[in-house]
Design a protein around this motif. Structure first.
Motif, PDB file in Angstrom:
ATOM      1  N   ALA A 108       0.830  -1.205   0.000  1.00 18.33           N
ATOM      2  CA  ALA A 108       0.000   0.000   0.000  1.00 18.33           C
ATOM      3  C   ALA A 108       0.863   1.253   0.000  1.00 18.33           C
ATOM      4  N   LEU A 109       1.929   1.223   0.780  1.00 22.30           N
ATOM      5  CA  LEU A 109       2.788   2.399   0.914  1.00 22.30           C
ATOM      6  C   LEU A 109       3.621   2.657  -0.337  1.00 22.30           C
ATOM      7  N   ILE A 110       4.192   1.589  -0.927  1.00 17.54           N
ATOM      8  CA  ILE A 110       5.010   1.831  -2.130  1.00 17.54           C
ATOM      9  C   ILE A 110       4.130   2.205  -3.321  1.00 17.54           C
ATOM     10  N   SER A 111       2.901   1.675  -3.380  1.00 17.13           N
ATOM     11  CA  SER A 111       1.983   2.065  -4.447  1.00 17.13           C
ATOM     12  C   SER A 111       1.586   3.527  -4.299  1.00 17.13           C
ATOM     13  N   SER A 112       1.325   3.945  -3.061  1.00 23.65           N
ATOM     14  CA  SER A 112       0.978   5.348  -2.811  1.00 23.65           C
ATOM     15  C   SER A 112       2.154   6.261  -3.129  1.00 23.65           C
ATOM     16  N   GLU A 113       3.369   5.807  -2.786  1.00 24.53           N
ATOM     17  CA  GLU A 113       4.544   6.633  -3.054  1.00 24.53           C
ATOM     18  C   GLU A 113       4.789   6.793  -4.548  1.00 24.53           C
ATOM     19  N   SER A 114       4.503   5.753  -5.329  1.00 16.15           N
ATOM     20  CA  SER A 114       4.663   5.856  -6.782  1.00 16.15           C
ATOM     21  C   SER A 114       3.770   6.958  -7.342  1.00 16.15           C
ATOM     22  N   ILE A 115       2.515   6.981  -6.882  1.00 14.84           N
ATOM     23  CA  ILE A 115       1.584   8.013  -7.348  1.00 14.84           C
ATOM     24  C   ILE A 115       2.009   9.383  -6.844  1.00 14.84           C
ATOM     25  N   LEU A 116       2.506   9.436  -5.607  1.00 15.53           N
ATOM     26  CA  LEU A 116       2.933  10.709  -5.034  1.00 15.53           C
ATOM     27  C   LEU A 116       4.095  11.312  -5.827  1.00 15.53           C
ATOM     28  N   LEU A 117       5.018  10.481  -6.279  1.00 14.96           N
ATOM     29  CA  LEU A 117       6.121  10.979  -7.103  1.00 14.96           C
ATOM     30  C   LEU A 117       5.607  11.538  -8.424  1.00 14.96           C
ATOM     31  N   THR A 149      -6.348  10.452  -2.837  1.00 18.03           N
ATOM     32  CA  THR A 149      -6.527   9.493  -3.929  1.00 18.03           C
ATOM     33  C   THR A 149      -5.342   8.535  -4.011  1.00 18.03           C
ATOM     34  N   ALA A 150      -4.128   9.075  -3.849  1.00 14.85           N
ATOM     35  CA  ALA A 150      -2.923   8.227  -3.880  1.00 14.85           C
ATOM     36  C   ALA A 150      -2.973   7.184  -2.772  1.00 14.85           C
ATOM     37  N   TYR A 151      -3.346   7.601  -1.566  1.00 14.03           N
ATOM     38  CA  TYR A 151      -3.425   6.665  -0.447  1.00 14.03           C
ATOM     39  C   TYR A 151      -4.506   5.609  -0.667  1.00 14.03           C
ATOM     40  N   CYS A 152      -5.666   6.043  -1.127  1.00 16.90           N
ATOM     41  CA  CYS A 152      -6.783   5.102  -1.342  1.00 16.90           C
ATOM     42  C   CYS A 152      -6.451   4.087  -2.426  1.00 16.90           C
ATOM     43  N   TRP A 153      -5.846   4.552  -3.518  1.00 13.60           N
ATOM     44  CA  TRP A 153      -5.492   3.629  -4.593  1.00 13.60           C
ATOM     45  C   TRP A 153      -4.417   2.646  -4.129  1.00 13.60           C
ATOM     46  N   GLY A 154      -3.487   3.123  -3.315  1.00 13.71           N
ATOM     47  CA  GLY A 154      -2.482   2.224  -2.765  1.00 13.71           C
ATOM     48  C   GLY A 154      -3.105   1.125  -1.918  1.00 13.71           C
ATOM     49  N   LEU A 155      -4.101   1.465  -1.112  1.00 15.63           N
ATOM     50  CA  LEU A 155      -4.789   0.470  -0.278  1.00 15.63           C
ATOM     51  C   LEU A 155      -5.553  -0.533  -1.144  1.00 15.63           C
ATOM     52  N   VAL A 156      -6.215  -0.037  -2.189  1.00 19.30           N
ATOM     53  CA  VAL A 156      -6.977  -0.927  -3.082  1.00 19.30           C
ATOM     54  C   VAL A 156      -6.045  -1.897  -3.788  1.00 19.30           C
ATOM     55  N   GLN A 157      -4.969  -1.387  -4.344  1.00 16.65           N
ATOM     56  CA  GLN A 157      -4.033  -2.247  -5.063  1.00 16.65           C
ATOM     57  C   GLN A 157      -3.419  -3.277  -4.129  1.00 16.65           C
ATOM     58  N   SER A 158      -3.029  -2.851  -2.934  1.00 17.17           N
ATOM     59  CA  SER A 158      -2.431  -3.771  -1.969  1.00 17.17           C
ATOM     60  C   SER A 158      -3.420  -4.849  -1.546  1.00 17.17           C
ATOM     61  N   PHE A 159      -4.681  -4.483  -1.397  1.00 15.35           N
ATOM     62  CA  PHE A 159      -5.712  -5.447  -1.007  1.00 15.35           C
ATOM     63  C   PHE A 159      -5.808  -6.583  -2.027  1.00 15.35           C
ATOM     64  N   PHE A 160      -5.819  -6.232  -3.313  1.00 13.22           N
ATOM     65  CA  PHE A 160      -5.920  -7.255  -4.355  1.00 13.22           C
ATOM     66  C   PHE A 160      -4.671  -8.145  -4.377  1.00 13.22           C
ATOM     67  N   HIS A 161      -3.479  -7.536  -4.306  1.00 14.37           N
ATOM     68  CA  HIS A 161      -2.246  -8.320  -4.324  1.00 14.37           C
ATOM     69  C   HIS A 161      -2.185  -9.279  -3.137  1.00 14.37           C
ATOM     70  N   THR A 162      -2.530  -8.773  -1.958  1.00 11.03           N
ATOM     71  CA  THR A 162      -2.449  -9.590  -0.747  1.00 11.03           C
ATOM     72  C   THR A 162      -3.438 -10.745  -0.790  1.00 11.03           C
ATOM     73  N   CYS A 163      -4.661 -10.465  -1.223  1.00 12.90           N
ATOM     74  CA  CYS A 163      -5.681 -11.521  -1.314  1.00 12.90           C
ATOM     75  C   CYS A 163      -5.275 -12.603  -2.302  1.00 12.90           C
ATOM     76  N   PHE A 164      -4.796 -12.187  -3.478  1.00 12.92           N
ATOM     77  CA  PHE A 164      -4.407 -13.173  -4.489  1.00 12.92           C
ATOM     78  C   PHE A 164      -3.208 -13.999  -4.039  1.00 12.92           C
ATOM     79  N   THR A 165      -2.283 -13.379  -3.308  1.00 10.26           N
ATOM     80  CA  THR A 165      -1.091 -14.108  -2.863  1.00 10.26           C
ATOM     81  C   THR A 165      -1.419 -15.132  -1.796  1.00 10.26           C
ATOM     82  N   PHE A 166      -2.220 -14.760  -0.814  1.00  4.10           N
ATOM     83  CA  PHE A 166      -2.443 -15.648   0.319  1.00  4.10           C
ATOM     84  C   PHE A 166      -3.643 -16.580   0.154  1.00  4.10           C
ATOM     85  N   THR A 167      -4.193 -16.630  -1.052  1.00  2.00           N
ATOM     86  CA  THR A 167      -5.132 -17.701  -1.379  1.00  2.00           C
ATOM     87  C   THR A 167      -4.412 -18.891  -1.998  1.00  2.00           C
ATOM     88  N   LEU A 168      -3.096 -18.740  -2.230  1.00  4.11           N
ATOM     89  CA  LEU A 168      -2.295 -19.842  -2.770  1.00  4.11           C
ATOM     90  C   LEU A 168      -2.018 -20.887  -1.695  1.00  4.11           C
TER      91      LEU A 168
END
Length: 313
Positions: A108-117, A149-168
């Protein structure tokens, strides 16, 4: 394989193997990364303090920079304490819940930082190329919405990545890495990771690729505008406000693209580990150094605050 899947369905922890199994250099690594962590917290805290207490820095450019410093403090704290512990303790395990939480927060944080840059590059574009409209566009409310918006999008993206990873289903529990991240966890899976690779590539392509495109286009327009300035002094002053940001952008996006946009069969744990140190450990420390050295206003504001505090004492 069925036996392995049955066993891993009840896994409650992973083991972070860290950087190396050589016990003779663990203390040296601990001291080195502890110093980096302390410098990161100190440097970014100074940036936040200076921006908050200097009225002349209450502008969009420094509002974004303050948020960047805050993100760096949080996301290096998500990684560094656990990493430092792996150098000293024999039990390098991390619970499943802690691993999930660490991954979620970090992504979530690195995704938000990418948008912030990208937002910082857009801000510089408006300041240099559209100076007459800058004040009317970059209002306080608009800047707040952009950062939210940057923070919210970071949380959304992280949510999808985390869910897909830990359903394995995971065949192994030893993570040959120093924190819970997607690439090393995918290597532990005995499930088909094609969908995970596709989601990772798609989201990174949209988020990091889109943000990088905004930065590159903004700086192409900025450079073309700077070249039209007749005064050498004016060109240097305008360029100096952009060089530090572009340097941070190059280091940050270069390491992210190197890790997350490679197919699984081309990954090397050792190489990925070095690249991840760059964006997860080194860049948060370098950001305040780069911005303070290249920014006269921050340096002068810091000296003013330091002298005032010294005189009071």
């Amino acid at each position: 394989m069925k036996v392995a899947e049955k066993n891993v369905s009840h896994v409650t922890s992973f083991v972070l193997l860290g950087f190396t199994a050589r016990s003779d250099i663990l203390l040296l690594l601990f001291i080195m990364f502890l110093v980096i962590y302390v410098l990161t917290i100190f440097g970014n805290s100074v940036i936040l303090h200076v921006i908050y207490h200097s009225s002349q820095l209450h502008r969009p450019m420094y509002y974004f920079l303050g948020n960047l410093a805050l993100l760096d403090i949080i996301y290096c704290t998500v990684i560094s304490p656990r990493m430092l512990a792996t150098f000293l303790v024999k039990d390098k395990s991390i619970t499943l819940v802690s691993c999930v939480l660490q991954m979620f927060l970090f992504l979530a944080l690195i995704s938000s930082e990418s948008i912030l840059l990208a937002l910082m590059a857009y801000d510089r574009y408006l300041a240099v190329c559209r100076p007459l409209r800058y004040q009317s566009i970059m209002t306080g409310t608009f800047c707040l919405r952009l950062v939210a918006t940057a923070y919210c999008w970071g949380l959304v993206q992280s949510f999808f990545h985390t869910c897909f990873t830990f359903t394995l289903k995971f065949c192994k529990s030893d993570i040959d890495y120093f924190f819970c991240d997607i690439p090393p966890l995918l290597k532990l899976s005995c499930s088909d990771t094609f969908i995970n690779e596709l989601v990772l590539f798609t989201f990174c392509g949209v988020n990091e690729g889109g943000s990088a495109l905004v930065v590159v286009v903004s700086y192409i327009l900025i450079v073309s505008s700077i070249l039209r300035i007749r005064s050498d002094k004016g060109r240097r002053r305008t360029a100096s406000t952009c060089v530090s940001h572009f340097l941070v952008f190059t280091l940050y996006y270069g390491s992210l693209f190197f890790i997350y946009l490679k197919p699984r069969w081309r990954r090397s744990v050792d190489v990925d580990r070095v690249a991840s140190v760059v964006y997860a450990v080194a860049i948060p420390m370098l950001n305040p150094i780069i911005y303070s050295l290249r920014n006269t206003e921050i340096r002068l504001s810091f000296l003013k605050i330091f002298r005032a505090a010294f005189n009071r004492s």
